[in-house]
Design an enzyme around this catalytic site. Structure first.
Site, mmCIF file in Angstrom:
data_model
loop_
_atom_site.group_PDB
_atom_site.id
_atom_site.type_symbol
_atom_site.label_atom_id
_atom_site.label_comp_id
_atom_site.label_asym_id
_atom_site.label_seq_id
_atom_site.Cartn_x
_atom_site.Cartn_y
_atom_site.Cartn_z
ATOM 1 N N TYR A 93 -8.514 4.270 -15.103
ATOM 2 C CA TYR A 93 -8.200 4.837 -16.423
ATOM 3 C C TYR A 93 -7.881 3.772 -17.482
ATOM 4 O O TYR A 93 -7.615 4.104 -18.643
ATOM 5 C CB TYR A 93 -7.070 5.864 -16.308
ATOM 6 C CG TYR A 93 -7.506 7.199 -15.734
ATOM 7 C CD1 TYR A 93 -8.820 7.411 -15.313
ATOM 8 C CD2 TYR A 93 -6.622 8.264 -15.622
ATOM 9 C CE1 TYR A 93 -9.224 8.633 -14.790
ATOM 10 C CE2 TYR A 93 -7.026 9.493 -15.104
ATOM 11 C CZ TYR A 93 -8.331 9.672 -14.688
ATOM 12 O OH TYR A 93 -8.719 10.890 -14.182
ATOM 13 N N ASP A 133 0.867 -1.182 0.000
ATOM 14 C CA ASP A 133 0.000 0.000 0.000
ATOM 15 C C ASP A 133 0.902 1.229 0.000
ATOM 16 O O ASP A 133 1.715 1.413 0.906
ATOM 17 C CB ASP A 133 -0.855 -0.047 1.279
ATOM 18 C CG ASP A 133 -1.760 1.155 1.438
ATOM 19 O OD1 ASP A 133 -1.596 2.155 0.711
ATOM 20 O OD2 ASP A 133 -2.646 1.091 2.309
ATOM 21 N N ILE A 134 0.771 2.055 -1.012
ATOM 22 C CA ILE A 134 1.695 3.185 -1.164
ATOM 23 C C ILE A 134 1.574 4.187 -0.014
ATOM 24 O O ILE A 134 2.542 4.866 0.319
ATOM 25 C CB ILE A 134 1.505 3.869 -2.541
ATOM 26 C CG1 ILE A 134 2.747 4.675 -2.910
ATOM 27 C CG2 ILE A 134 0.251 4.732 -2.573
ATOM 28 C CD1 ILE A 134 2.836 5.046 -4.368
ATOM 29 N N SER A 181 -2.527 5.123 -14.143
ATOM 30 C CA SER A 181 -3.483 4.925 -15.257
ATOM 31 C C SER A 181 -4.023 3.508 -15.430
ATOM 32 O O SER A 181 -4.858 3.280 -16.298
ATOM 33 C CB SER A 181 -2.897 5.364 -16.616
ATOM 34 O OG SER A 181 -3.026 6.759 -16.795
ATOM 35 N N ASN A 183 -6.509 12.985 -10.680
ATOM 36 C CA ASN A 183 -7.228 13.434 -11.883
ATOM 37 C C ASN A 183 -6.982 14.929 -12.052
ATOM 38 O O ASN A 183 -6.408 15.571 -11.169
ATOM 39 C CB ASN A 183 -8.718 13.091 -11.793
ATOM 40 C CG ASN A 183 -9.352 13.672 -10.553
ATOM 41 O OD1 ASN A 183 -9.293 14.881 -10.324
ATOM 42 N ND2 ASN A 183 -9.929 12.833 -9.709
ATOM 43 N N ASP A 203 -5.801 7.516 -5.332
ATOM 44 C CA ASP A 203 -6.035 8.928 -5.013
ATOM 45 C C ASP A 203 -6.852 9.057 -3.715
ATOM 46 O O ASP A 203 -6.476 9.794 -2.790
ATOM 47 C CB ASP A 203 -6.793 9.556 -6.202
ATOM 48 C CG ASP A 203 -6.802 11.070 -6.191
ATOM 49 O OD1 ASP A 203 -6.146 11.669 -5.323
ATOM 50 O OD2 ASP A 203 -7.478 11.648 -7.068
HETATM 51 P P1 ADP Z 1 -5.935 5.633 -12.455
HETATM 52 O O1 ADP Z 1 -7.189 6.476 -12.420
HETATM 53 O O2 ADP Z 1 -4.694 6.426 -12.790
HETATM 54 O O3 ADP Z 1 -6.105 4.417 -13.283
HETATM 55 P P2 ADP Z 1 -6.333 4.077 -9.975
HETATM 56 O O4 ADP Z 1 -6.142 4.559 -8.568
HETATM 57 O O5 ADP Z 1 -7.692 3.686 -10.396
HETATM 58 O O6 ADP Z 1 -5.694 5.230 -10.912
HETATM 59 O O7 ADP Z 1 -5.373 2.854 -10.226
HETATM 60 C C1 ADP Z 1 -3.980 2.959 -10.366
HETATM 61 C C2 ADP Z 1 -3.284 1.794 -9.671
HETATM 62 O O8 ADP Z 1 -3.225 2.057 -8.267
HETATM 63 C C3 ADP Z 1 -4.001 0.452 -9.802
HETATM 64 O O9 ADP Z 1 -3.038 -0.564 -10.034
HETATM 65 C C4 ADP Z 1 -4.649 0.266 -8.434
HETATM 66 O O10 ADP Z 1 -4.833 -1.096 -8.119
HETATM 67 C C5 ADP Z 1 -3.558 0.883 -7.566
HETATM 68 N N1 ADP Z 1 -3.883 1.229 -6.174
HETATM 69 C C6 ADP Z 1 -5.087 1.447 -5.585
HETATM 70 N N2 ADP Z 1 -4.922 1.729 -4.276
HETATM 71 C C7 ADP Z 1 -3.589 1.662 -4.024
HETATM 72 C C8 ADP Z 1 -2.758 1.829 -2.861
HETATM 73 N N3 ADP Z 1 -3.257 2.131 -1.672
HETATM 74 N N4 ADP Z 1 -1.390 1.668 -2.999
HETATM 75 C C9 ADP Z 1 -0.855 1.378 -4.189
HETATM 76 N N5 ADP Z 1 -1.568 1.223 -5.312
HETATM 77 C C10 ADP Z 1 -2.912 1.346 -5.230
#
Ligand code: ADP
Length: 172
Positions: free
Chosen positions: A122, A11-12, A118, A25, A35
């Protein structure tokens, strides 16, 4: 160069790095996916600051503080929405990574963590996106000497496997 890149599942919002990248966005007012997770973990002050920034075009990046996050900074970048590949999506996604690295150098930081920009809401094809992420990272690290660690924080095994495959192809 290989020891400056780390690919992990996680988890980032939990990463203890100087900056984490947000896949935002164009409004920079928060959203779903990574986000939403970043805004929840950082707290309401983040939205106050991003509201003042006033948006960000696709392919570019803007910096805010990290507030309650372990990371000191958040680099918000706006990935392209995939619409078949004929609308400059590859170049725009490459632009995200370049813009984030440019901001990281300006901040003078040593470590930065990326989500897979993305590839969620996206809908950018995952293997294509991880290839672009690592190609741009390789190009950047070839000439940069200040960033010691670039992390790719993969949300789930599918993303992790795609990065591992791309890494073998691009760095192997
Ligand atoms: P985008 O709109 O740019 O596609 P998303 O958030 O929908 O962004 O997805 C981008 C990536 O982030 C996906 O691989 C998603 O699974 C991942 N993601 C979602 N939550 C987390 C998190 N807490 N830590 C790391 N990556 C995440």
């Amino acid at each position: 160069m290989e020891d400056r890149i780390e690919i992990i599942e996680g988890d980032i919002t939990r990463q203890k790095v100087d900056a984490i990248v947000n896949a935002a966005n164009t409004s920079l007012l928060g959203g779903g996916g990574v986000d939403g997770a970043i805004h929840r973990a950082a707290g309401a002050e983040l939205l106050e600051e991003t509201r003042k920034i006033g948006g960000c075009p696709t392919g570019e990046a803007r910096v805010s503080k990290g507030y309650c996050l372990p990371a000191k900074w958040v680099v918000h970048t706006v990935g392209p929405v995939w619409s078949g590949g004929r609308n400059d999506e590859d170049a725009l996604l490459a632009g995200c990574y370049r813009s984030c690295f440019r901001e990281a150098v300006k901040l003078g930081i040593k470590s930065i963590a990326f989500p897979s920009i993305s590839t969620g809401a996206y809908r950018f094809p995952l293997d294509r996106a991880t290839g672009i992420a690592l190609t741009e990272t390789r190009q950047f690290l070839l000439t940069n000497k200040t960033i010691a660690k670039v992390m790719f924080v993969c949300f789930g095994e599918r993303v992790l496997n795609s990065y591992k495959k791309a890494y073998a192809r691009i760095f192997g």
